[in-house]
Enzyme design. Sequence first.
Site, PDB file in Angstrom:
ATOM      1  N   SER A  50     -15.670   3.132 -54.677  1.00  7.80           N
ATOM      2  CA  SER A  50     -14.725   3.527 -55.725  1.00  7.80           C
ATOM      3  C   SER A  50     -14.308   4.987 -55.648  1.00  7.80           C
ATOM      4  O   SER A  50     -13.279   5.366 -56.212  1.00  7.80           O
ATOM      5  CB  SER A  50     -15.331   3.251 -57.108  1.00  7.80           C
ATOM      6  OG  SER A  50     -16.542   3.961 -57.281  1.00  7.80           O
TER       7      SER A  50
ATOM      8  N   ASP B 290     -14.880   9.699 -65.886  1.00 11.12           N
ATOM      9  CA  ASP B 290     -15.539   8.586 -66.566  1.00 11.12           C
ATOM     10  C   ASP B 290     -17.037   8.723 -66.336  1.00 11.12           C
ATOM     11  O   ASP B 290     -17.479   9.754 -65.800  1.00 11.12           O
ATOM     12  CB  ASP B 290     -14.956   7.238 -66.101  1.00 11.12           C
ATOM     13  CG  ASP B 290     -15.242   6.909 -64.644  1.00 11.12           C
ATOM     14  OD1 ASP B 290     -16.085   7.597 -64.009  1.00 11.12           O
ATOM     15  OD2 ASP B 290     -14.620   5.967 -64.116  1.00 11.12           O
TER      16      ASP B 290
ATOM     17  N   HIS C 202     -17.300   8.947 -62.135  1.00 10.96           N
ATOM     18  CA  HIS C 202     -16.330   9.484 -61.179  1.00 10.96           C
ATOM     19  C   HIS C 202     -15.776  10.844 -61.605  1.00 10.96           C
ATOM     20  O   HIS C 202     -15.528  11.071 -62.784  1.00 10.96           O
ATOM     21  CB  HIS C 202     -15.171   8.492 -61.001  1.00 10.96           C
ATOM     22  CG  HIS C 202     -15.622   7.139 -60.566  1.00 10.96           C
ATOM     23  ND1 HIS C 202     -15.870   6.113 -61.464  1.00 10.96           N
ATOM     24  CD2 HIS C 202     -15.888   6.648 -59.334  1.00 10.96           C
ATOM     25  CE1 HIS C 202     -16.275   5.049 -60.788  1.00 10.96           C
ATOM     26  NE2 HIS C 202     -16.288   5.347 -59.511  1.00 10.96           N
TER      27      HIS C 202
END
Length: 369
Positions: A40, A330, A333
């Site tokens: 991600s 978040d 990240h």
Amino acid sequence: MSIPNSCAILAAVSLAAIIMSKAVPPVEAAARAFFVFGDSLADTGNNNYLATAARADSPPYGIDFPTHRPTGRFSNGYSIPDIISQKLGAELTLPYLSPELKGKKLLVGANFASAGVGILGDTGFQFVNIIRIYEQFLLFKQYQRRVSALIGEEQAEKLVNKALVLITLGGNDFVNNYFWTPITARSLEFSLQNFSTYLICEYKKILLSLHQLGLRQILVTGIGPIGCAPVMLATRSINGQCAEEPNLVMKIFNPLLQQMLKDLNRELGSAVFISINSLEMQSDVIYHPRAHGFITSKVACCGQGPYNGIGLCTAASNICLNRDLYVFWDPFHPTERANRIIVDAMFNGSEKYMSPMNLSTILAMGSMT
């Protein structure tokens, strides 16, 4: 700690196959393609096209992207691959699953990363439908066939050989596997030291596979201080301090990774693999946020619960007004601004950050094959 003998034997077999393979022709002057593999931290939207929980296709993701719309990036704006492309003066690499990736856009490169994946095949099992790393390599082979049909096999081979590559793996093997719950199958099977050694053995196979695919300039990220991420502060920390056991990961895994990359380069006779020291890059920002213009590295900009570290970032979450003042977007990240600091270190940093050379030096040298 040395890599297990079984791993060394497998690596020797793979290396022999490389030596016996057809030599890649010299690279002619051309625009440098950019390929991205991993998780991600690098996914720019592949998971948008999958039936998976590991998606960032809803607001407020993308709030600071030029379109102000979610793109599939786990960021408020641009991700690390985007910023590298910008510094290269190139178009952004499109997700491989995007229908827009066709024709001449293929020559820019492609992003194969998929949120949730790890070094191990069982990492990210909770997300169900993700593109695991060897599946990413199968898609890359498909990409090679498409480019060969477009510009011919010889030119396609040169494009791949000269390309710059980024791979981001390892964090999910700890966050979404070893530490997924207080007690996991992997934590019962391995000590943290032995699990890290096992991962390095498996990662070596992955990196040799990249080399066998014809890729020759490969940036490999280490693991940052994951115990300091808001998700870990919310679930595992005491009094807001970085969670002790998850933070041991960077002290154990990163030195093993760096030694493995040095050994691989020595075996291959070229600086194919470049180590990105995520520990040093992220630690500088996380432990000294105000020195870098941030107000906090403990609280995520978007989330809920303690430190905004619980659950997903959604439209119902607490959202900070100025994302440039936060290290984390978040619960796990970085913000776009934190990503830019990381990429700046990739381009201009000393050996403390990039080994054996930084990205500016690589680009100045041209092809290393």
